[in-house]
Design a protein around this motif. Sequence first.
Motif, short mmCIF file in Angstrom:
data_model
loop_
_atom_site.label_atom_id
_atom_site.label_comp_id
_atom_site.label_asym_id
_atom_site.label_seq_id
_atom_site.Cartn_x
_atom_site.Cartn_y
_atom_site.Cartn_z
N PHE A 236 0.88 -1.14 0.11
CA PHE A 236 0.09 0.06 -0.16
C PHE A 236 0.87 1.32 -0.01
O PHE A 236 0.58 2.21 -0.81
N VAL A 237 1.90 1.32 0.84
CA VAL A 237 2.77 2.35 1.12
C VAL A 237 3.49 2.82 -0.42
O VAL A 237 3.48 3.78 -0.93
N MET A 238 4.34 1.74 -0.92
CA MET A 238 5.03 1.73 -2.08
C MET A 238 3.71 2.20 -3.29
O MET A 238 4.23 3.16 -4.04
N GLY A 239 2.69 1.69 -3.37
CA GLY A 239 1.79 1.97 -4.46
C GLY A 239 1.33 3.44 -4.22
O GLY A 239 1.33 4.15 -5.28
N MET A 240 1.02 3.89 -3.12
CA MET A 240 0.42 5.16 -2.79
C MET A 240 1.63 6.06 -3.34
O MET A 240 1.48 7.16 -3.67
N SER A 241 2.83 5.81 -2.66
CA SER A 241 4.07 6.86 -3.08
C SER A 241 4.17 6.78 -4.58
O SER A 241 4.26 7.84 -5.32
N VAL A 242 4.03 5.90 -5.43
CA VAL A 242 3.98 5.84 -6.76
C VAL A 242 3.09 6.72 -7.57
O VAL A 242 3.24 7.56 -8.35
N ASP A 243 1.77 6.38 -6.78
CA ASP A 243 0.50 7.19 -7.22
C ASP A 243 0.75 8.74 -7.18
O ASP A 243 0.19 9.43 -7.82
N PHE A 244 1.31 9.02 -6.17
CA PHE A 244 1.45 10.65 -6.01
C PHE A 244 2.42 11.17 -7.05
O PHE A 244 2.11 12.32 -7.68
N PHE A 245 3.16 10.32 -7.57
CA PHE A 245 4.11 11.22 -8.78
C PHE A 245 3.34 10.87 -9.99
O PHE A 245 3.46 11.42 -10.81
N TYR A 246 2.64 9.76 -10.34
CA TYR A 246 1.85 9.47 -11.24
C TYR A 246 0.56 10.10 -11.68
O TYR A 246 -0.36 9.89 -12.46
N ASP A 247 0.15 11.05 -10.40
CA ASP A 247 -1.34 11.63 -10.36
C ASP A 247 -2.30 10.58 -10.62
O ASP A 247 -3.37 10.88 -11.18
N SER A 248 -2.10 9.43 -10.35
CA SER A 248 -3.04 8.42 -10.34
C SER A 248 -3.88 7.82 -9.03
O SER A 248 -3.49 6.53 -9.01
N HIS A 249 -4.24 8.64 -8.27
CA HIS A 249 -4.32 8.39 -6.81
C HIS A 249 -5.25 6.85 -6.70
O HIS A 249 -6.05 6.71 -6.95
#
Lengths: 173, 279
Positions: free
Chosen positions: A62-75
């Motif tokens: 979850f943490v890794m996914g959310m971190s990537v999401d912040f940069f991909y703007d794909s919340h």
Amino acid sequence: MNYNWFSILFRFVLLFSLQVLVFKRVNFEYGLLSYAHIYVYPLWIMLLPFKIPKPVLLIAGFVMGMSVDFFYDSHGVHASALVFSAYIRDFILRIVEPDIGYDLDQPFNIRRLGILWYISYTTLFLLLHLFFYFSVEVFSFVYFYEIMLRTITSLLFSSFIVFIFVLIINPKS
Amino acid sequence: MRNLLLLILKYGSTLLFILLEVICFYIIISFNQSQGEIWKHSTNLLTGNINQRVQNTSDYFALEAINDSLLTENAKLLEAIINYRVFSKENEFQTYENLDSTLIEYNFVPARITNKTFNNRNNYITLNKGYQDSIKIGMGVVSSHGIVGIVRSVSKNYCLVMTILHSQSRISGAIKSNDFHGTLVWDELDPQSVTLINLPKHAEVSVGDTVITSGFSTVFPYGIDIGTISDYSIESNEDAFEVDVKLFNDISSTTHAYIIKSNKQDEKIEIELEGSDEL
């Protein structure tokens, strides 16, 4: 249960930085290849130790996914896919279990398990992860053909990068 | 409680997985435009369908209340139309933009028919309004299609209406096109037709003309539909027509009616009694 926390953290930072700083900018603009994206961050979850408690694994995803999401703007899209992949990691490991079996107390030893095992493990993991990811991204199975196209093309490139990655850094923990 | 804890211990990772996925999907739907649109659209399809069904069911239970409110609304509209018509008939040289409430002569009380007969020699219907709703003997009753009858007796919550299909029913009717008037009686045969008698010999009568209330009595205001002329005849030694009128209003299929209250009834009866005293 002594994990090499430093090594785990280092891989997190490395894979995360590579993902959002380098591979995010990679675009193929040639026919079907324009569907392809490179995703290496799932490798972090793949290489976490065998005996890590499952709740920790899920939260890590979850943490890794959310971190990537912040940069991909794909919340939330990467997070949901990586949580899913983390959840099914045990099943994947069981499917690709070699004849010699896993040494559960040890970290992944790719020399012991073999490069073929590594390739089949990462490919299967990435396949399921990417399929889930693109399904959630499109959010409708009406575009099943497109989802499959994106999954397959992205799988080719991502597996390749993941394969090279393990040649450069041989994970010991 | 212990079972719950055991359950959490046993399926903890699965529960955590579900929880995390729910959080993720909540975030996806809330913050991503396209996924959010798809989610809204899909849930709308589902909930719209369910809502429609629930609405249909609850509508069914609300039908009675809706009926009542429509009935009241109809009564109001009818009241406005009739009063306007009566008023403009009585004051032909003036035009009025709208009716002042002080000018309203007739009030309409909506009522439901609770019982009725239409095959007897004398036919009555029962309405669910009584003296509690200030219904009095002698008030006229109409339905949306036309005339029904006159209130004959009143109890607390109900009133009995002598319908136009009654051997003693005498209602003043006029031909709409030329205002010649006569008296409507029932020939006790067909519940769909009445006879207009005492129509003067010189009146112009033709089949198909509309017969309306004349407005000479205070019971019915001017201009309520009664029926159309289906046949007429005149005996050689008589000086009046006998006209068959086919009723607009089929009492056998009527379910609702409006009782007409006339605000000037007492006054009019009073002055007419004075006139008859002098005779």
